[in-house]
Motif scaffolding. Structure first.
Motif, PDB file in Angstrom:
ATOM      1  N   GLN A  72      12.470 -25.865  49.317  1.00  0.00           N
ATOM      2  CA  GLN A  72      12.662 -24.466  48.931  1.00  0.00           C
ATOM      3  C   GLN A  72      11.614 -23.559  49.563  1.00  0.00           C
ATOM      4  O   GLN A  72      11.938 -22.491  50.080  1.00  0.00           O
ATOM      5  CB  GLN A  72      12.636 -24.321  47.396  1.00  0.00           C
ATOM      6  CG  GLN A  72      12.986 -22.926  46.927  1.00  0.00           C
ATOM      7  CD  GLN A  72      14.397 -22.488  47.285  1.00  0.00           C
ATOM      8  OE1 GLN A  72      15.325 -23.301  47.326  1.00  0.00           O
ATOM      9  NE2 GLN A  72      14.580 -21.213  47.546  1.00  0.00           N
ATOM     10  N   GLU A  73      10.359 -23.987  49.549  1.00  0.00           N
ATOM     11  CA  GLU A  73       9.297 -23.192  50.180  1.00  0.00           C
ATOM     12  C   GLU A  73       9.547 -23.050  51.679  1.00  0.00           C
ATOM     13  O   GLU A  73       9.351 -21.975  52.252  1.00  0.00           O
ATOM     14  CB  GLU A  73       7.931 -23.839  49.966  1.00  0.00           C
ATOM     15  CG  GLU A  73       7.389 -23.738  48.562  1.00  0.00           C
ATOM     16  CD  GLU A  73       6.073 -24.484  48.433  1.00  0.00           C
ATOM     17  OE1 GLU A  73       5.095 -23.865  47.996  1.00  0.00           O
ATOM     18  OE2 GLU A  73       6.027 -25.682  48.777  1.00  0.00           O
ATOM     19  N   GLU A 132      12.421 -20.582  52.282  1.00  0.00           N
ATOM     20  CA  GLU A 132      11.996 -19.198  52.065  1.00  0.00           C
ATOM     21  C   GLU A 132      11.132 -18.700  53.220  1.00  0.00           C
ATOM     22  O   GLU A 132      11.290 -17.563  53.676  1.00  0.00           O
ATOM     23  CB  GLU A 132      11.258 -19.083  50.742  1.00  0.00           C
ATOM     24  CG  GLU A 132      12.179 -19.239  49.553  1.00  0.00           C
ATOM     25  CD  GLU A 132      11.461 -19.310  48.213  1.00  0.00           C
ATOM     26  OE1 GLU A 132      10.216 -19.152  48.176  1.00  0.00           O
ATOM     27  OE2 GLU A 132      12.143 -19.531  47.204  1.00  0.00           O
ATOM     28  N   THR A 133      10.239 -19.542  53.717  1.00  0.00           N
ATOM     29  CA  THR A 133       9.367 -19.134  54.808  1.00  0.00           C
ATOM     30  C   THR A 133      10.143 -18.956  56.101  1.00  0.00           C
ATOM     31  O   THR A 133       9.958 -17.967  56.824  1.00  0.00           O
ATOM     32  CB  THR A 133       8.226 -20.159  55.007  1.00  0.00           C
ATOM     33  OG1 THR A 133       7.494 -20.269  53.780  1.00  0.00           O
ATOM     34  CG2 THR A 133       7.293 -19.733  56.122  1.00  0.00           C
ATOM     35  N   ALA A 170      13.315 -18.298  56.356  1.00  0.00           N
ATOM     36  CA  ALA A 170      14.168 -17.124  56.175  1.00  0.00           C
ATOM     37  C   ALA A 170      13.364 -15.855  56.432  1.00  0.00           C
ATOM     38  O   ALA A 170      13.834 -14.954  57.128  1.00  0.00           O
ATOM     39  CB  ALA A 170      14.752 -17.117  54.762  1.00  0.00           C
ATOM     40  N   GLU A 171      12.154 -15.810  55.902  1.00  0.00           N
ATOM     41  CA  GLU A 171      11.316 -14.634  56.135  1.00  0.00           C
ATOM     42  C   GLU A 171      11.014 -14.474  57.622  1.00  0.00           C
ATOM     43  O   GLU A 171      11.087 -13.362  58.156  1.00  0.00           O
ATOM     44  CB  GLU A 171      10.016 -14.734  55.348  1.00  0.00           C
ATOM     45  CG  GLU A 171       9.132 -13.514  55.531  1.00  0.00           C
ATOM     46  CD  GLU A 171       7.878 -13.547  54.690  1.00  0.00           C
ATOM     47  OE1 GLU A 171       7.382 -12.457  54.382  1.00  0.00           O
ATOM     48  OE2 GLU A 171       7.392 -14.640  54.348  1.00  0.00           O
ATOM     49  N   ASP A 180      15.841 -11.946  49.583  1.00  0.00           N
ATOM     50  CA  ASP A 180      15.715 -12.984  48.565  1.00  0.00           C
ATOM     51  C   ASP A 180      16.436 -14.216  49.088  1.00  0.00           C
ATOM     52  O   ASP A 180      17.316 -14.116  49.951  1.00  0.00           O
ATOM     53  CB  ASP A 180      16.375 -12.561  47.244  1.00  0.00           C
ATOM     54  CG  ASP A 180      15.638 -11.435  46.554  1.00  0.00           C
ATOM     55  OD1 ASP A 180      14.418 -11.562  46.351  1.00  0.00           O
ATOM     56  OD2 ASP A 180      16.282 -10.428  46.221  1.00  0.00           O
ATOM     57  N   VAL A 181      16.063 -15.358  48.555  1.00  0.00           N
ATOM     58  CA  VAL A 181      16.804 -16.592  48.800  1.00  0.00           C
ATOM     59  C   VAL A 181      17.361 -17.004  47.442  1.00  0.00           C
ATOM     60  O   VAL A 181      16.605 -17.207  46.500  1.00  0.00           O
ATOM     61  CB  VAL A 181      15.909 -17.701  49.388  1.00  0.00           C
ATOM     62  CG1 VAL A 181      16.706 -18.992  49.546  1.00  0.00           C
ATOM     63  CG2 VAL A 181      15.303 -17.271  50.715  1.00  0.00           C
ATOM     64  N   GLU A 182      18.673 -17.063  47.359  1.00  0.00           N
ATOM     65  CA  GLU A 182      19.348 -17.461  46.126  1.00  0.00           C
ATOM     66  C   GLU A 182      20.136 -18.721  46.411  1.00  0.00           C
ATOM     67  O   GLU A 182      21.200 -18.666  47.024  1.00  0.00           O
ATOM     68  CB  GLU A 182      20.255 -16.338  45.620  1.00  0.00           C
ATOM     69  CG  GLU A 182      19.490 -15.081  45.229  1.00  0.00           C
ATOM     70  CD  GLU A 182      20.386 -13.939  44.784  1.00  0.00           C
ATOM     71  OE1 GLU A 182      21.640 -14.102  44.797  1.00  0.00           O
ATOM     72  OE2 GLU A 182      19.834 -12.891  44.422  1.00  0.00           O
ATOM     73  N   GLU A 234      21.383 -21.466  48.385  1.00  0.00           N
ATOM     74  CA  GLU A 234      21.502 -21.628  49.836  1.00  0.00           C
ATOM     75  C   GLU A 234      22.149 -20.387  50.452  1.00  0.00           C
ATOM     76  O   GLU A 234      22.971 -20.474  51.358  1.00  0.00           O
ATOM     77  CB  GLU A 234      22.293 -22.897  50.165  1.00  0.00           C
ATOM     78  CG  GLU A 234      21.516 -24.148  49.813  1.00  0.00           C
ATOM     79  CD  GLU A 234      22.169 -25.418  50.300  1.00  0.00           C
ATOM     80  OE1 GLU A 234      23.149 -25.367  51.068  1.00  0.00           O
ATOM     81  OE2 GLU A 234      21.694 -26.489  49.895  1.00  0.00           O
ATOM     82  N   LEU A 254      21.053 -16.338  51.800  1.00  0.00           N
ATOM     83  CA  LEU A 254      20.047 -15.321  52.078  1.00  0.00           C
ATOM     84  C   LEU A 254      20.611 -13.970  51.670  1.00  0.00           C
ATOM     85  O   LEU A 254      21.761 -13.655  51.965  1.00  0.00           O
ATOM     86  CB  LEU A 254      19.697 -15.288  53.566  1.00  0.00           C
ATOM     87  CG  LEU A 254      19.240 -16.610  54.196  1.00  0.00           C
ATOM     88  CD1 LEU A 254      18.884 -16.381  55.658  1.00  0.00           C
ATOM     89  CD2 LEU A 254      18.081 -17.198  53.432  1.00  0.00           C
TER      90      LEU A 254
END
Length: 108
Positions: free
Chosen positions: A27-28, A31-32, A34-35, A54-56, A58, A60
Motif C-alpha cells: 500500500q505504501e 501510494e508513493t 501514484a504520487e 487519493d488511493v482508494e 486499487e 487512483l
C-alpha cells in the motif's frame, strides 16, 4: 472535477517492485508510485509541484488542476476516449519511472 482510474497490473507490479527495494509494504509503495506518476503528469502540464489525489483500494482518485483538466478534456475529445482512460494511459507511461535508478543502485 474528480477523475478515477483503476490501477493497472503494470502499474501495480512496478509499485511492488519499487517498494521491495525500499522495504515498503504494498500500500505504501502504491501510494508513493501514484504520487510520483501523478505529480510528473501535473508538473509537465501545469508546472505545479503539488498534486491532489487519493488511493482508494486499487483506484487512483485525482483532483486535477484546471490546466490538466483542460488537457485531458482536449485529448479525450480528439481521441474519443474518456478523460479517465486518457489519464490512465499517462499514468501507465510513468509506471516504471525511477525503477531504473533503483535497479542500477542494486547492481553496485
Amino acid at each position: 472535477m474528480v477523475i478515477r482510474v483503476p490501477v493497472s497490473d503494470r502499474f501495480m507490479d512496478a509499485a511492488v517492485e519499487w517498494g521491495d527495494y525500499r522495504m515498503l509494504d504494498e500500500q505504501e509503495a502504491l501510494e508513493t508510485k501514484a504520487e510520483q506518476a501523478l505529480l510528473e503528469i501535473e508538473h509537465l502540464v501545469s508546472g505545479s509541484h503539488e498534486v491532489a489525489f487519493d488511493v482508494e483500494g486499487e483506484e487512483l482518485v485525482l483532483y486535477p488542476s484546471d490546466e490538466l483538466e483542460r488537457l485531458l478534456a482536449a485529448q479525450s475529445e480528439s481521441t474519443g476516449l474518456s478523460e479517465a482512460a486518457v489519464l490512465s494511459l499517462h499514468v501507465d507511461l510513468f509506471a516504471r519511472v525511477f525503477l531504473e535508478e533503483v535497479e542500477a543502485d542494486a547492481e553496485v
